[in-house]
Design a protein around this motif. Sequence first.
Motif, PDB file in Angstrom:
ATOM      1  N   LYS A 154      -1.566  -7.831   6.131  1.00  0.00           N
ATOM      2  CA  LYS A 154      -1.381  -7.686   7.575  1.00  0.00           C
ATOM      3  C   LYS A 154      -2.752  -7.589   8.251  1.00  0.00           C
TER       4      LYS A 154
ATOM      5  N   SER B 212       3.906  -3.451  17.398  1.00  0.00           N
ATOM      6  CA  SER B 212       4.355  -3.319  16.006  1.00  0.00           C
ATOM      7  C   SER B 212       5.215  -4.546  15.661  1.00  0.00           C
TER       8      SER B 212
ATOM      9  N   ASN C  18       6.134  -7.828  12.734  1.00  0.00           N
ATOM     10  CA  ASN C  18       6.213  -8.130  11.303  1.00  0.00           C
ATOM     11  C   ASN C  18       5.323  -9.286  10.893  1.00  0.00           C
ATOM     12  N   ASP C  19       4.772  -9.997  11.862  1.00  0.00           N
ATOM     13  CA  ASP C  19       3.945 -11.156  11.563  1.00  0.00           C
ATOM     14  C   ASP C  19       2.679 -10.740  10.808  1.00  0.00           C
TER      15      ASP C  19
END
Length: 563
Positions: free
Chosen positions: A213, A347, A349-350
Amino acid sequence: MSNHSSSDEEDDHTYLIENKHRDSLKSQSPRHHSPHRSSFQIDEIRTRFSNSRSFNFNKWYFFAILLPILIILLFFITDIKSMFQSSVSGFNYDASLNKMREAELRAVYLLKQQNLGLIKLFNNYNNSNNNNNSLGDSSRVGVLEDLRSDLVNQISLNNEIQKVLLSSHRVENSFGLEGDSDVSGGGGWNRCRKVDLMVSGRRTIEWKPSNGKYLFAICTSGQMSNRLICLEKHMFFAAVLNRVLVIPSSKVDYEFKRVLDIEHINKCLGRKVVVTFEEFAESKKSHLHIDRFVCYFSLPQPCYADDDHVKKLKSLGVSMSKIESAWVEDVKKPSQKTMKDVIEKFSLNDDVIAIGDVFFADVEKDWVMQPGGPIAHQCKTLIEPSRLILLTAQRFVQTFLGENFVALHFRRHGFLKFCNAKTPSCFYPVPQAAECITRIVERTNAPVIYLSTDAAESETDLLQSLVLFNGKTVPLVKRPARNSAEKWDALLYRAHIEGDSQVEAMLDKTICALSSAFVGASGSTFTEDILRLRKDWGSASLCDEYLCQGELPNFVAEDEDAH
Protein backbone atom coordinates in the motif's frame (compact mmCIF):
# COMPACT_ATOMS: atom_id res chain seq x y z
CA MET A 1 28.51 69.35 37.88
CA SER A 2 29.65 72.35 39.85
CA ASN A 3 33.29 73.44 39.94
CA HIS A 4 35.29 75.29 42.52
CA SER A 5 38.11 77.70 41.60
CA SER A 6 40.17 79.61 44.21
CA SER A 7 42.45 82.67 43.98
CA ASP A 8 44.67 84.14 46.67
CA GLU A 9 44.11 87.85 47.22
CA GLU A 10 46.59 89.95 49.27
CA ASP A 11 45.86 93.34 50.86
CA ASP A 12 48.37 96.20 50.72
CA HIS A 13 50.39 96.33 53.90
CA THR A 14 52.12 99.37 55.42
CA TYR A 15 55.44 98.36 56.86
CA LEU A 16 55.72 100.08 60.23
CA ILE A 17 58.34 99.91 62.94
CA GLU A 18 57.95 96.69 64.83
CA ASN A 19 56.11 96.91 68.14
CA LYS A 20 58.99 95.23 69.86
CA HIS A 21 61.35 98.04 68.89
CA ARG A 22 58.78 100.63 69.97
CA ASP A 23 58.48 99.04 73.38
CA SER A 24 62.23 99.09 73.83
CA LEU A 25 62.24 102.82 73.32
CA LYS A 26 59.49 103.31 75.88
CA SER A 27 61.44 101.35 78.44
CA GLN A 28 64.16 104.02 78.58
CA SER A 29 64.23 106.62 81.36
CA PRO A 30 61.90 109.53 80.68
CA ARG A 31 64.61 111.98 81.70
CA HIS A 32 66.90 110.76 78.99
CA HIS A 33 64.11 110.51 76.42
CA SER A 34 64.64 112.65 73.40
CA PRO A 35 61.96 113.47 70.89
CA HIS A 36 64.54 112.96 68.09
CA ARG A 37 65.82 109.53 67.09
CA SER A 38 69.50 108.92 66.82
CA SER A 39 71.15 108.49 63.45
CA PHE A 40 71.77 104.88 64.30
CA GLN A 41 68.09 104.29 64.87
CA ILE A 42 67.16 106.01 61.64
CA ASP A 43 69.65 103.95 59.69
CA GLU A 44 68.39 100.82 61.34
CA ILE A 45 64.84 101.69 60.42
CA ARG A 46 65.84 102.42 56.87
CA THR A 47 67.70 99.16 56.69
CA ARG A 48 64.76 97.22 58.03
CA PHE A 49 62.40 99.05 55.68
CA SER A 50 64.70 98.43 52.76
CA ASN A 51 64.97 94.73 53.64
CA SER A 52 61.21 94.48 54.02
CA ARG A 53 60.59 96.02 50.60
CA SER A 54 63.24 93.77 49.11
CA PHE A 55 61.55 90.72 50.64
CA ASN A 56 58.13 91.84 49.39
CA PHE A 57 59.49 92.38 45.88
CA ASN A 58 61.15 88.95 45.92
CA LYS A 59 57.91 87.32 47.06
CA TRP A 60 55.90 88.84 44.19
CA TYR A 61 58.65 87.86 41.78
CA PHE A 62 58.54 84.29 43.10
CA PHE A 63 54.75 84.24 42.85
CA ALA A 64 54.89 85.52 39.24
CA ILE A 65 57.16 82.59 38.35
CA LEU A 66 55.13 80.05 40.30
CA LEU A 67 51.71 81.03 38.88
CA PRO A 68 52.28 79.77 35.29
CA ILE A 69 53.65 76.50 36.70
CA LEU A 70 50.52 76.06 38.82
CA ILE A 71 48.30 76.76 35.81
CA ILE A 72 50.14 74.13 33.76
CA LEU A 73 49.80 71.59 36.58
CA LEU A 74 46.10 72.37 36.94
CA PHE A 75 45.65 71.83 33.19
CA PHE A 76 46.90 68.26 33.44
CA ILE A 77 45.30 67.22 36.74
CA THR A 78 41.92 68.95 36.35
CA ASP A 79 39.06 68.31 33.92
CA ILE A 80 39.23 71.64 32.11
CA LYS A 81 36.00 70.86 30.28
CA SER A 82 34.19 70.44 33.58
CA MET A 83 35.82 73.59 35.07
CA PHE A 84 34.18 75.68 32.42
CA GLN A 85 31.05 73.60 32.02
CA SER A 86 28.93 76.07 33.90
CA SER A 87 29.77 78.76 31.39
CA VAL A 88 28.81 76.63 28.35
CA SER A 89 26.00 74.55 29.86
CA GLY A 90 23.49 76.66 28.03
CA PHE A 91 24.77 75.37 24.70
CA ASN A 92 24.40 71.69 25.77
CA TYR A 93 20.98 72.10 27.36
CA ASP A 94 18.92 71.66 24.19
CA ALA A 95 20.89 68.58 23.07
CA SER A 96 20.49 66.93 26.49
CA LEU A 97 16.80 67.76 26.55
CA ASN A 98 16.28 66.23 23.09
CA LYS A 99 18.17 63.09 24.14
CA MET A 100 16.03 62.75 27.26
CA ARG A 101 12.83 63.30 25.28
CA GLU A 102 13.87 60.67 22.73
CA ALA A 103 14.68 58.17 25.48
CA GLU A 104 11.36 58.82 27.22
CA LEU A 105 9.36 58.37 24.00
CA ARG A 106 11.20 55.12 23.28
CA ALA A 107 10.48 53.95 26.83
CA VAL A 108 6.78 54.80 26.47
CA TYR A 109 6.65 52.72 23.28
CA LEU A 110 8.32 49.79 25.03
CA LEU A 111 5.96 50.11 28.00
CA LYS A 112 3.02 49.83 25.59
CA GLN A 113 4.59 46.71 24.10
CA GLN A 114 5.10 45.30 27.57
CA ASN A 115 1.49 46.09 28.43
CA LEU A 116 0.26 44.17 25.38
CA GLY A 117 2.58 41.30 26.21
CA LEU A 118 1.34 41.10 29.79
CA ILE A 119 -2.30 41.18 28.67
CA LYS A 120 -1.59 38.35 26.24
CA LEU A 121 0.23 36.45 29.00
CA PHE A 122 -2.72 36.95 31.37
CA ASN A 123 -5.24 35.74 28.78
CA ASN A 124 -3.12 32.72 27.86
CA TYR A 125 -2.76 31.80 31.51
CA ASN A 126 -6.51 32.12 32.09
CA ASN A 127 -7.30 29.99 29.04
CA SER A 128 -4.81 27.30 30.04
CA ASN A 129 -6.10 27.39 33.62
CA ASN A 130 -9.71 26.95 32.43
CA ASN A 131 -8.65 24.00 30.28
CA ASN A 132 -6.33 22.57 32.92
CA ASN A 133 -8.50 19.55 33.65
CA SER A 134 -8.38 18.43 30.01
CA LEU A 135 -4.58 18.64 29.76
CA GLY A 136 -2.19 15.77 30.30
CA ASP A 137 0.89 16.02 32.50
CA SER A 138 3.21 16.76 29.56
CA SER A 139 0.83 19.46 28.30
CA ARG A 140 0.73 21.08 31.74
CA VAL A 141 4.51 21.14 31.82
CA GLY A 142 4.53 22.70 28.36
CA VAL A 143 2.09 25.40 29.49
CA LEU A 144 4.26 26.20 32.51
CA GLU A 145 7.36 26.32 30.32
CA ASP A 146 5.62 28.72 27.93
CA LEU A 147 4.53 30.83 30.90
CA ARG A 148 8.08 30.96 32.23
CA SER A 149 9.41 31.88 28.79
CA ASP A 150 6.85 34.68 28.41
CA LEU A 151 7.69 36.03 31.87
CA VAL A 152 11.39 36.03 31.03
CA ASN A 153 10.66 37.98 27.85
CA GLN A 154 8.70 40.58 29.81
CA ILE A 155 11.48 40.89 32.39
CA SER A 156 13.97 41.36 29.56
CA LEU A 157 11.74 44.04 28.06
CA ASN A 158 11.53 45.77 31.45
CA ASN A 159 15.32 45.76 31.69
CA GLU A 160 15.50 47.31 28.25
CA ILE A 161 13.08 50.05 29.31
CA GLN A 162 15.29 50.82 32.31
CA LYS A 163 18.34 51.10 30.09
CA VAL A 164 16.52 53.41 27.67
CA LEU A 165 15.38 55.71 30.47
CA LEU A 166 18.87 55.78 31.94
CA SER A 167 20.60 56.25 28.60
CA SER A 168 20.42 60.04 28.89
CA HIS A 169 21.75 60.03 32.45
CA ARG A 170 25.12 58.73 33.58
CA VAL A 171 23.80 57.27 36.80
CA GLU A 172 23.84 53.50 36.28
CA ASN A 173 26.83 52.89 38.51
CA SER A 174 25.80 55.26 41.28
CA PHE A 175 22.39 53.59 41.61
CA GLY A 176 23.64 50.05 41.01
CA LEU A 177 21.37 49.60 38.01
CA GLU A 178 23.82 47.93 35.66
CA GLY A 179 23.02 44.42 34.47
CA ASP A 180 19.74 42.55 34.35
CA SER A 181 17.47 41.36 37.08
CA ASP A 182 18.13 37.82 38.22
CA VAL A 183 14.85 35.90 38.13
CA SER A 184 16.31 32.49 38.78
CA GLY A 185 16.51 32.81 42.54
CA GLY A 186 20.26 32.39 42.30
CA GLY A 187 23.30 33.43 40.32
CA GLY A 188 24.50 32.16 36.99
CA TRP A 189 21.15 32.24 35.21
CA ASN A 190 21.44 32.04 31.43
CA ARG A 191 18.97 34.37 29.73
CA CYS A 192 19.29 32.46 26.46
CA ARG A 193 19.29 28.96 27.86
CA LYS A 194 17.98 26.03 25.85
CA VAL A 195 14.25 25.35 26.01
CA ASP A 196 13.14 21.94 27.26
CA LEU A 197 10.16 21.19 25.00
CA MET A 198 9.37 17.82 26.56
CA VAL A 199 9.65 15.99 23.23
CA SER A 200 9.50 12.62 24.98
CA GLY A 201 5.98 13.35 26.26
CA ARG A 202 4.45 14.30 22.93
CA ARG A 203 1.30 12.82 21.40
CA THR A 204 2.21 10.28 18.71
CA ILE A 205 0.78 7.84 16.21
CA GLU A 206 2.37 4.55 15.11
CA TRP A 207 3.34 4.33 11.45
CA LYS A 208 2.90 0.71 10.36
CA PRO A 209 2.34 0.47 6.60
CA SER A 210 0.37 -2.40 5.13
CA ASN A 211 2.15 -4.53 2.53
CA GLY A 212 1.89 -3.16 -1.01
CA LYS A 213 0.00 0.00 0.00
CA TYR A 214 1.51 3.31 -1.14
CA LEU A 215 0.79 7.04 -0.89
CA PHE A 216 2.29 8.83 -3.89
CA ALA A 217 3.57 12.23 -2.67
CA ILE A 218 2.87 15.21 -4.92
CA CYS A 219 4.19 18.63 -3.86
CA THR A 220 4.01 21.65 -6.16
CA SER A 221 3.77 24.80 -4.01
CA GLY A 222 6.68 27.14 -3.38
CA GLN A 223 10.34 26.23 -3.12
CA MET A 224 12.29 23.66 -1.13
CA SER A 225 11.10 24.74 2.34
CA ASN A 226 7.47 24.51 1.26
CA ARG A 227 8.10 21.11 -0.30
CA LEU A 228 9.65 19.81 2.94
CA ILE A 229 6.59 20.91 4.91
CA CYS A 230 4.41 19.25 2.27
CA LEU A 231 6.42 16.01 2.67
CA GLU A 232 6.15 16.20 6.46
CA LYS A 233 2.35 16.43 6.21
CA HIS A 234 2.32 13.59 3.66
CA MET A 235 4.15 11.46 6.22
CA PHE A 236 1.35 12.10 8.72
CA PHE A 237 -1.28 11.13 6.13
CA ALA A 238 0.70 7.99 5.28
CA ALA A 239 0.90 7.04 8.96
CA VAL A 240 -2.85 7.60 9.45
CA LEU A 241 -3.68 5.58 6.31
CA ASN A 242 -1.06 2.86 7.00
CA ARG A 243 0.80 3.37 3.73
CA VAL A 244 4.40 3.61 2.52
CA LEU A 245 5.24 7.11 1.30
CA VAL A 246 6.76 7.47 -2.17
CA ILE A 247 9.25 10.37 -2.37
CA PRO A 248 8.83 12.37 -5.64
CA SER A 249 11.28 11.89 -8.50
CA SER A 250 13.91 14.57 -9.12
CA LYS A 251 12.55 14.80 -12.68
CA VAL A 252 9.32 16.36 -11.41
CA ASP A 253 10.53 17.88 -8.14
CA TYR A 254 13.72 18.69 -6.23
CA GLU A 255 16.39 16.05 -5.78
CA PHE A 256 15.47 15.33 -2.17
CA LYS A 257 18.06 12.64 -1.64
CA ARG A 258 20.78 15.31 -1.97
CA VAL A 259 19.49 17.30 0.97
CA LEU A 260 17.57 14.77 3.08
CA ASP A 261 18.67 11.62 4.83
CA ILE A 262 15.84 9.45 3.51
CA GLU A 263 17.16 6.21 4.94
CA HIS A 264 17.37 7.96 8.33
CA ILE A 265 13.55 8.03 8.39
CA ASN A 266 13.34 4.25 8.00
CA LYS A 267 16.01 3.68 10.66
CA CYS A 268 14.16 5.88 13.15
CA LEU A 269 11.02 3.75 12.79
CA GLY A 270 12.77 0.40 12.44
CA ARG A 271 10.83 -0.45 9.29
CA LYS A 272 10.41 0.60 5.66
CA VAL A 273 8.04 3.55 5.69
CA VAL A 274 9.43 5.70 2.85
CA VAL A 275 10.86 4.75 -0.56
CA THR A 276 12.38 6.77 -3.37
CA PHE A 277 10.58 6.97 -6.68
CA GLU A 278 13.27 4.70 -8.16
CA GLU A 279 12.61 2.05 -5.50
CA PHE A 280 8.86 2.33 -6.12
CA ALA A 281 9.37 1.95 -9.88
CA GLU A 282 11.57 -1.12 -9.30
CA SER A 283 8.93 -2.79 -7.12
CA LYS A 284 6.15 -2.09 -9.62
CA LYS A 285 8.25 -3.05 -12.63
CA SER A 286 6.54 -1.63 -15.70
CA HIS A 287 3.17 -0.92 -14.10
CA LEU A 288 3.52 2.59 -12.62
CA HIS A 289 -0.09 3.46 -12.00
CA ILE A 290 -1.91 5.68 -9.47
CA ASP A 291 -5.08 3.71 -8.80
CA ARG A 292 -7.04 6.51 -7.12
CA PHE A 293 -6.26 10.22 -7.43
CA VAL A 294 -8.47 11.81 -4.76
CA CYS A 295 -7.68 15.48 -4.20
CA TYR A 296 -7.47 17.02 -0.75
CA PHE A 297 -7.83 20.49 -2.32
CA SER A 298 -10.31 21.14 -5.09
CA LEU A 299 -9.66 24.87 -5.56
CA PRO A 300 -8.23 26.79 -7.34
CA GLN A 301 -7.52 23.59 -9.31
CA PRO A 302 -7.91 19.91 -8.37
CA CYS A 303 -5.06 18.61 -6.19
CA TYR A 304 -3.32 21.99 -6.59
CA ALA A 305 -1.41 20.34 -9.45
CA ASP A 306 -1.13 22.15 -12.76
CA ASP A 307 -1.13 20.51 -16.19
CA ASP A 308 2.65 20.81 -16.47
CA HIS A 309 3.18 18.68 -13.36
CA VAL A 310 0.76 16.04 -14.59
CA LYS A 311 2.60 15.93 -17.93
CA LYS A 312 5.93 15.40 -16.12
CA LEU A 313 4.44 12.49 -14.19
CA LYS A 314 3.16 10.91 -17.36
CA SER A 315 6.58 11.37 -18.99
CA LEU A 316 7.98 9.12 -16.24
CA GLY A 317 5.57 6.39 -17.33
CA VAL A 318 3.15 7.06 -14.48
CA SER A 319 -0.45 6.53 -15.49
CA MET A 320 -3.37 7.61 -13.34
CA SER A 321 -7.07 7.28 -12.97
CA LYS A 322 -9.44 10.19 -13.31
CA ILE A 323 -8.77 12.99 -10.84
CA GLU A 324 -11.55 13.47 -8.28
CA SER A 325 -12.05 15.62 -5.18
CA ALA A 326 -12.78 14.41 -1.66
CA TRP A 327 -14.58 17.66 -0.74
CA VAL A 328 -14.72 21.33 -1.60
CA GLU A 329 -11.57 22.81 -0.11
CA ASP A 330 -9.73 25.98 -1.15
CA VAL A 331 -6.00 26.47 -0.55
CA LYS A 332 -6.69 30.16 0.20
CA LYS A 333 -9.20 29.35 2.93
CA PRO A 334 -8.35 25.90 4.35
CA SER A 335 -10.73 24.61 6.98
CA GLN A 336 -9.67 22.66 10.04
CA LYS A 337 -9.82 18.90 9.63
CA THR A 338 -9.35 16.02 12.05
CA MET A 339 -7.73 12.62 11.73
CA LYS A 340 -11.22 11.16 11.62
CA ASP A 341 -12.04 13.31 8.56
CA VAL A 342 -8.91 12.04 6.81
CA ILE A 343 -9.72 8.38 7.54
CA GLU A 344 -13.30 8.78 6.29
CA LYS A 345 -12.29 10.33 2.96
CA PHE A 346 -8.98 8.65 2.13
CA SER A 347 -9.16 5.12 3.59
CA LEU A 348 -9.21 3.23 0.30
CA ASN A 349 -8.44 -0.36 -0.67
CA ASP A 350 -6.47 0.64 -3.75
CA ASP A 351 -2.75 -0.15 -3.74
CA VAL A 352 -1.49 3.25 -4.88
CA ILE A 353 -3.28 6.51 -4.13
CA ALA A 354 -2.43 10.20 -4.40
CA ILE A 355 -4.06 13.17 -2.68
CA GLY A 356 -2.13 16.05 -4.29
CA ASP A 357 -0.32 18.93 -2.61
CA VAL A 358 -1.14 19.25 1.11
CA PHE A 359 1.15 22.15 2.05
CA PHE A 360 -1.85 24.31 3.01
CA ALA A 361 -3.76 21.50 4.72
CA ASP A 362 -4.91 22.30 8.26
CA VAL A 363 -5.16 18.86 9.85
CA GLU A 364 -4.56 18.35 13.60
CA LYS A 365 -2.21 21.35 13.53
CA ASP A 366 -1.15 21.22 17.19
CA TRP A 367 -0.44 17.53 16.85
CA VAL A 368 1.39 17.71 13.51
CA MET A 369 3.50 20.76 14.36
CA GLN A 370 4.58 19.73 17.85
CA PRO A 371 8.35 19.33 18.51
CA GLY A 372 9.48 15.91 17.29
CA GLY A 373 6.45 15.60 15.02
CA PRO A 374 3.30 13.48 15.35
CA ILE A 375 4.81 10.09 14.52
CA ALA A 376 6.35 7.74 17.10
CA HIS A 377 10.06 7.22 16.37
CA GLN A 378 13.41 6.70 18.08
CA CYS A 379 15.18 9.85 16.81
CA LYS A 380 15.04 13.57 17.53
CA THR A 381 13.42 14.30 14.18
CA LEU A 382 12.51 12.40 11.04
CA ILE A 383 13.14 15.04 8.39
CA GLU A 384 16.66 16.33 8.81
CA PRO A 385 19.64 17.27 6.61
CA SER A 386 21.76 14.58 5.03
CA ARG A 387 24.79 13.41 6.99
CA LEU A 388 27.19 15.18 4.61
CA ILE A 389 25.42 18.51 5.07
CA LEU A 390 25.26 18.13 8.86
CA LEU A 391 28.97 17.37 9.13
CA THR A 392 29.82 20.25 6.80
CA ALA A 393 27.75 22.63 8.92
CA GLN A 394 29.53 21.47 12.07
CA ARG A 395 32.92 21.98 10.43
CA PHE A 396 31.91 25.49 9.33
CA VAL A 397 30.84 26.36 12.88
CA GLN A 398 34.12 25.02 14.26
CA THR A 399 36.11 27.02 11.69
CA PHE A 400 34.36 30.40 11.69
CA LEU A 401 31.84 30.74 14.51
CA GLY A 402 32.55 28.75 17.64
CA GLU A 403 30.12 27.69 20.33
CA ASN A 404 28.36 31.00 20.99
CA PHE A 405 26.93 32.73 17.92
CA VAL A 406 23.68 34.30 16.79
CA ALA A 407 22.19 33.15 13.49
CA LEU A 408 20.16 35.61 11.42
CA HIS A 409 17.89 34.76 8.51
CA PHE A 410 17.67 38.16 6.82
CA ARG A 411 15.10 37.61 4.06
CA ARG A 412 14.95 40.55 1.64
CA HIS A 413 14.58 39.45 -2.01
CA GLY A 414 10.90 39.75 -2.95
CA PHE A 415 10.06 40.22 0.73
CA LEU A 416 9.25 43.95 0.53
CA LYS A 417 6.12 43.42 -1.55
CA PHE A 418 5.20 40.24 0.35
CA CYS A 419 5.44 41.93 3.76
CA ASN A 420 3.74 45.18 2.75
CA ALA A 421 0.74 43.19 1.56
CA LYS A 422 0.30 42.05 5.16
CA THR A 423 -1.03 44.08 8.11
CA PRO A 424 1.20 44.95 9.82
CA SER A 425 4.18 44.80 7.46
CA CYS A 426 7.13 42.55 8.34
CA PHE A 427 9.75 44.40 6.27
CA TYR A 428 12.02 46.59 8.41
CA PRO A 429 14.42 49.38 7.37
CA VAL A 430 18.05 48.32 7.79
CA PRO A 431 18.80 50.77 10.68
CA GLN A 432 15.77 49.54 12.63
CA ALA A 433 16.71 45.92 11.93
CA ALA A 434 20.24 46.65 13.19
CA GLU A 435 18.84 47.93 16.51
CA CYS A 436 16.76 44.78 16.96
CA ILE A 437 19.72 42.52 16.13
CA THR A 438 21.98 44.42 18.54
CA ARG A 439 19.53 43.77 21.38
CA ILE A 440 19.79 40.02 20.73
CA VAL A 441 23.59 40.27 20.71
CA GLU A 442 23.47 42.07 24.07
CA ARG A 443 21.35 39.28 25.54
CA THR A 444 23.55 36.46 24.25
CA ASN A 445 26.88 38.29 24.54
CA ALA A 446 27.76 36.56 21.26
CA PRO A 447 30.93 37.77 19.50
CA VAL A 448 29.73 36.95 15.98
CA ILE A 449 26.58 36.65 13.84
CA TYR A 450 26.02 34.11 11.08
CA LEU A 451 24.14 35.81 8.24
CA SER A 452 21.88 33.76 5.99
CA THR A 453 20.47 36.18 3.46
CA ASP A 454 19.46 36.88 -0.09
CA ALA A 455 19.98 40.63 0.39
CA ALA A 456 22.18 42.75 -1.85
CA GLU A 457 25.59 43.85 -0.57
CA SER A 458 24.35 47.43 -0.35
CA GLU A 459 21.98 46.31 2.41
CA THR A 460 24.29 43.89 4.18
CA ASP A 461 27.18 46.39 4.15
CA LEU A 462 24.97 49.00 5.80
CA LEU A 463 23.71 46.43 8.29
CA GLN A 464 27.29 45.46 9.15
CA SER A 465 28.24 49.08 9.85
CA LEU A 466 25.30 49.54 12.24
CA VAL A 467 25.48 46.38 14.36
CA LEU A 468 27.66 47.50 17.26
CA PHE A 469 28.11 46.13 20.78
CA ASN A 470 30.23 47.81 23.46
CA GLY A 471 31.50 50.21 20.82
CA LYS A 472 32.77 47.44 18.57
CA THR A 473 31.43 46.10 15.28
CA VAL A 474 29.94 42.61 15.56
CA PRO A 475 31.08 40.63 12.48
CA LEU A 476 28.39 39.34 10.13
CA VAL A 477 29.76 36.08 8.75
CA LYS A 478 28.55 34.61 5.46
CA ARG A 479 29.74 31.41 3.84
CA PRO A 480 32.77 32.26 1.72
CA ALA A 481 33.30 31.20 -1.87
CA ARG A 482 34.96 27.85 -2.49
CA ASN A 483 38.65 27.91 -1.58
CA SER A 484 40.84 24.83 -1.95
CA ALA A 485 42.92 25.99 1.03
CA GLU A 486 39.87 25.62 3.28
CA LYS A 487 38.74 22.12 4.16
CA TRP A 488 35.46 22.70 5.99
CA ASP A 489 33.45 21.99 2.79
CA ALA A 490 35.61 19.13 1.51
CA LEU A 491 32.85 16.53 2.02
CA LEU A 492 30.47 18.31 -0.35
CA TYR A 493 33.26 18.80 -2.87
CA ARG A 494 34.15 15.11 -2.87
CA ALA A 495 30.50 14.16 -3.31
CA HIS A 496 30.24 16.61 -6.24
CA ILE A 497 27.27 18.43 -4.71
CA GLU A 498 29.00 21.70 -3.83
CA GLY A 499 27.43 24.69 -5.55
CA ASP A 500 23.98 23.05 -5.68
CA SER A 501 21.53 25.79 -4.64
CA GLN A 502 19.34 23.42 -2.61
CA VAL A 503 22.34 21.89 -0.86
CA GLU A 504 23.57 25.37 0.04
CA ALA A 505 20.11 26.34 1.30
CA MET A 506 19.97 23.25 3.52
CA LEU A 507 23.52 23.97 4.71
CA ASP A 508 22.40 27.47 5.73
CA LYS A 509 19.45 26.01 7.62
CA THR A 510 21.67 23.54 9.44
CA ILE A 511 24.19 26.20 10.53
CA CYS A 512 21.33 28.37 11.80
CA ALA A 513 19.86 25.40 13.66
CA LEU A 514 23.16 24.96 15.55
CA SER A 515 23.30 28.56 16.85
CA SER A 516 22.96 29.82 20.42
CA ALA A 517 20.07 32.07 19.38
CA PHE A 518 18.19 32.43 16.12
CA VAL A 519 16.55 35.51 14.61
CA GLY A 520 14.20 34.62 11.77
CA ALA A 521 12.01 36.33 9.18
CA SER A 522 8.32 36.34 10.01
CA GLY A 523 6.27 34.69 7.26
CA SER A 524 9.19 32.76 5.76
CA THR A 525 8.93 28.96 5.50
CA PHE A 526 12.75 28.90 5.39
CA THR A 527 12.70 30.36 8.92
CA GLU A 528 9.92 27.99 10.02
CA ASP A 529 11.95 24.96 8.91
CA ILE A 530 14.93 26.22 10.94
CA LEU A 531 12.70 26.66 13.99
CA ARG A 532 11.39 23.11 13.49
CA LEU A 533 14.92 21.72 13.42
CA ARG A 534 15.91 23.73 16.51
CA LYS A 535 12.91 22.45 18.44
CA ASP A 536 13.46 18.86 17.36
CA TRP A 537 17.22 18.94 18.00
CA GLY A 538 16.84 20.63 21.37
CA SER A 539 18.82 23.71 20.31
CA ALA A 540 15.87 26.13 20.61
CA SER A 541 16.63 29.00 22.98
CA LEU A 542 14.62 31.50 25.03
CA CYS A 543 16.14 34.21 22.82
CA ASP A 544 14.84 32.77 19.54
CA GLU A 545 12.50 35.25 17.87
CA TYR A 546 11.48 36.86 14.63
CA LEU A 547 13.32 40.00 13.56
CA CYS A 548 11.98 43.02 15.51
CA GLN A 549 9.30 40.79 17.02
CA GLY A 550 6.44 42.83 18.51
CA GLU A 551 7.69 45.99 16.82
CA LEU A 552 6.20 47.81 13.83
CA PRO A 553 8.36 49.03 10.95
CA ASN A 554 9.09 52.71 11.52
CA PHE A 555 8.39 53.44 7.84
CA VAL A 556 6.15 51.65 5.33
CA ALA A 557 5.87 52.55 1.64
CA GLU A 558 2.52 53.10 0.01
CA ASP A 559 0.84 50.34 -1.99
CA GLU A 560 1.56 50.65 -5.71
CA ASP A 561 -2.13 50.05 -6.46
CA ALA A 562 -3.35 52.57 -3.89
CA HIS A 563 -4.14 55.22 -6.54
